[in-house]
Enzyme design. Structure first.
Site, PDB file in Angstrom:
ATOM      1  N   CYS A   1     -24.685   0.047  76.400  1.00 23.65           N
ATOM      2  CA  CYS A   1     -25.847  -0.062  75.505  1.00 23.65           C
ATOM      3  C   CYS A   1     -25.392   0.372  74.113  1.00 23.65           C
ATOM      4  O   CYS A   1     -24.227   0.203  73.772  1.00 23.65           O
ATOM      5  CB  CYS A   1     -26.995   0.795  76.029  1.00 23.65           C
ATOM      6  SG  CYS A   1     -26.640   2.561  76.108  1.00 23.65           S
ATOM      7  N   GLY A   2     -26.282   0.931  73.339  1.00 20.90           N
ATOM      8  CA  GLY A   2     -25.925   1.361  71.992  1.00 20.90           C
ATOM      9  C   GLY A   2     -25.202   2.689  71.954  1.00 20.90           C
ATOM     10  O   GLY A   2     -24.259   2.874  71.187  1.00 20.90           O
TER      11      GLY A   2
END
Length: 128
Positions: A72-73
């Site tokens: 993800c981020g």
């Protein structure tokens, strides 16, 4: 690689470099759990998009051929999705430490957006 035992399952945290090596060798399926907007702005080439908001661990295929690794981020959402997979019965699951931020910090190539044209372009950071 770090690993943690949760019940009978193993939850692994891979470095961006370990992930890149396995992705280049076609040993893993890398799944990006960010939003479509985040993915369109920048993503790891070869990663598949499966946003966390639509995620269903029970619909994932088994890992007989390739290991599933999430990112993800920052590593928070991918850890949450990984733990949902463990709850759904997966015995071995992994995610990328620090997510896309860690990938960029490690200066690994990715697909970004050309701000002048809005078109996707390969970003190959220069080593220090």
């Amino acid at each position: 690689m770090k690993s943690e035992t949760i019940g009978t399952a193993t939850f692994e945290t891979w470095t961006p470099e370990e992930t890149r090596k396995a992705l280049d060798a076609n040993e893993i399926v890398l799944i990006d759990v960010r939003t479509p907007q985040e993915f369109m702005f920048e993503h790891i080439d070869g990663a598949l998009l499966l946003p966390m908001s639509f995620f269903r661990a029970d619909k994932l295929p088994g890992q007989s051929d390739k290991r599933i690794v999430f990112h993800c981020g920052s590593g928070v959402r991918s850890a949450m999705v990984s733990k949902k997979c463990i709850e759904a019965g997966f015995e071995l699951i992994a995610h990328v430490e620090d997510g896309m931020a860690g990938w960029k910090k490690a200066k690994l190539p990715h697909i970004g957006t050309n701000m002048a044209t809005g078109a996707p372009q390969e970003i190959v950071p220069k080593a220090d």
